[in-house]
Design an enzyme around this catalytic site. Structure first.
Site, PDB file in Angstrom:
ATOM      1  CE  LYS A   1     -31.120 -50.659 -17.571  1.00  0.00           C
ATOM      2  NZ  LYS A   1     -30.212 -50.540 -17.981  1.00  0.00           N
TER       3      LYS A   1
ATOM      4  NE  ARG B   1     -32.171 -45.186 -22.048  1.00  0.00           N
ATOM      5  CZ  ARG B   1     -32.905 -46.540 -21.990  1.00  0.00           C
ATOM      6  NH1 ARG B   1     -32.909 -47.065 -20.623  1.00  0.00           N
ATOM      7  NH2 ARG B   1     -33.751 -46.885 -22.813  1.00  0.00           N
TER       8      ARG B   1
HETATM    9  C1  LIG Z   1     -31.232 -48.377 -24.143  1.00  0.00           C
HETATM   10  N1  LIG Z   1     -30.580 -48.653 -22.829  1.00  0.00           N
HETATM   11  C2  LIG Z   1     -31.065 -49.231 -22.057  1.00  0.00           C
HETATM   12  S1  LIG Z   1     -32.498 -50.459 -22.209  1.00  0.00           S
HETATM   13  C3  LIG Z   1     -32.558 -51.519 -20.863  1.00  0.00           C
HETATM   14  C4  LIG Z   1     -33.667 -51.379 -19.982  1.00  0.00           C
HETATM   15  O1  LIG Z   1     -34.143 -50.227 -19.986  1.00  0.00           O
HETATM   16  N2  LIG Z   1     -34.195 -52.416 -19.515  1.00  0.00           N
HETATM   17  C5  LIG Z   1     -35.270 -52.448 -18.653  1.00  0.00           C
HETATM   18  C6  LIG Z   1     -36.236 -51.182 -18.593  1.00  0.00           C
HETATM   19  C7  LIG Z   1     -37.293 -51.522 -17.771  1.00  0.00           C
HETATM   20  C8  LIG Z   1     -37.505 -52.581 -16.970  1.00  0.00           C
HETATM   21  C9  LIG Z   1     -36.681 -53.644 -17.211  1.00  0.00           C
HETATM   22  C10 LIG Z   1     -35.538 -53.405 -17.993  1.00  0.00           C
HETATM   23  N3  LIG Z   1     -30.554 -49.415 -20.548  1.00  0.00           N
HETATM   24  C11 LIG Z   1     -29.539 -48.484 -21.017  1.00  0.00           C
HETATM   25  C12 LIG Z   1     -28.540 -47.934 -20.051  1.00  0.00           C
HETATM   26  O2  LIG Z   1     -28.298 -48.277 -18.918  1.00  0.00           O
HETATM   27  N4  LIG Z   1     -27.683 -47.018 -20.591  1.00  0.00           N
HETATM   28  C13 LIG Z   1     -27.769 -46.686 -21.891  1.00  0.00           C
HETATM   29  N5  LIG Z   1     -26.961 -45.749 -22.565  1.00  0.00           N
HETATM   30  N6  LIG Z   1     -28.597 -47.009 -22.696  1.00  0.00           N
HETATM   31  C14 LIG Z   1     -29.630 -47.994 -22.368  1.00  0.00           C
END
Ligand SMILES: Cn1c(SCC(=O)Nc2ccccc2)nc2c(=O)[nH]c(N)nc21
Length: 281
Positions: free
Chosen positions: A220, A255
């Protein structure tokens, strides 16, 4: 539960931390050489994460990144259902990452074991689906909507507000018949990096409670803000640092994208933390 109040604050009892592997089945996540290629690629990736030691595979058909555009339910379902069917019964637990009750219902029927709803089961229909199917749910905190949530999020006290939300939602969904819940502070969902840090530092207040806590920091934006890593694909070391902290503070699951890396590091950390651990030889 996970910890007892000690004179100097929170002492956390070690319980070990599991890995949830991220499986995005959105067109941009696999070289979309046609449906079969992306299905095949998704199943191959899921098996690799399971074989690397991931306990759960989180299958998502709609990107919930800041600024993401909504996807119709049928299209989202067309993406996740074949993958869930292919993976059902192959050994990993399956969670469906969706905000829509109708997608959750069909996903549970196709083999998903739990629902990961980034809105905290805001839609009463989602509570009914999970209760009706006897499926556990992850209750995550999100301020606003994915499309707009990162436009200057404000809190009087982010830890107090997020923890209160999670306690209230957990009580409500359990009272409605959902068999069990995980709590998740929702890093990056309507939070600045400072908010995310405050939530990570206050994890013991959440993990000492009765519900397992899930934390997702993988790749993130906050990692870029903390360590200057502009490309998401380069952020696994920072992800690992945040997740080892979360596990040490009592998180039950993290996760992640880099499943193998995390499984190895968490096993070493578990050995470190467990005075009764006896190495192989
Ligand atoms: C579906 N989901 C997501 S998606 C966002 C993400 O990965 N962004 C992202 C990924 C890679 C790069 C930049 C941003 N984050 C969570 C979390 O923190 N907890 C739970 N329970 N579910 C989640």
């Amino acid at each position: 539960p996970g910890g007892e109040r000690a004179a100097d604050g929170w002492r956390v009892t070690w319980r070990g931390c599991a890995v949830m592997g991220v499986l995005n089945v959105t067109p941009d996540s696999f070289s979309d050489g046609g449906r079969y290629a992306s299905l095949e690629a998704a199943v191959t990736r899921a098996r690799a994460m399971r074989d690397a030691g991931a306990r759960v595979i989180d299958v998502g058909g709609e990107s919930t990144r800041p600024g993401a555009e909504p996807v119709p339910a049928e299209q989202e379902l067309d993406r996740v259902r074949p993958v869930l069917r292919a993976l059902a019964g192959e050994g990993a637990l399956l969670s469906v990452d969706t905000m829509k009750p109708e997608v959750a219902r069909e996903a549970l029927a196709a083999g998903a074991h739990l629902v990961n709803d980034v809105t905290g089961l805001r839609d009463p229909g989602m509570v009914e689906v999970c209760a009706g199917a006897g499926a556990p749910a992850c209750v995550m905190h999100m301020r606003g909507e994915p499309r707009t949530m990162q436009r200057s999020p404000q809190y009087r006290d982010v830890v107090a507000e997020v923890h209160a939300f999670l306690r209230e939602r957990a009580a409500a969904v359990l009272a409605a018949g959902v068999p069990s819940v995980l709590l998740d502070p929702g890093l990056g969902f309507g939070k600045t990096a400072a908010h995310n840090l405050a939530l990570l530092r206050a994890l013991p207040e959440l993990t000492c409670g009765p519900h397992p806590v899930l934390v997702g920091a993988s790749r993130k934006k906050m990692i870029d803000l903390l360590a200057g890593v502009p490309n998401a694909a380069d952020r696994d070391p920072g992800s690992l640092a945040l997740h080892l902290h979360a596990a040490r503070q009592g998180a039950a699951m993290v996760r992640v994208h880099a499943a193998g890396v995390h499984v190895q590091a968490l096993r070493v950390q578990a050995a470190l933390e467990d005075p009764t651990f006896t190495p192989g030889r």
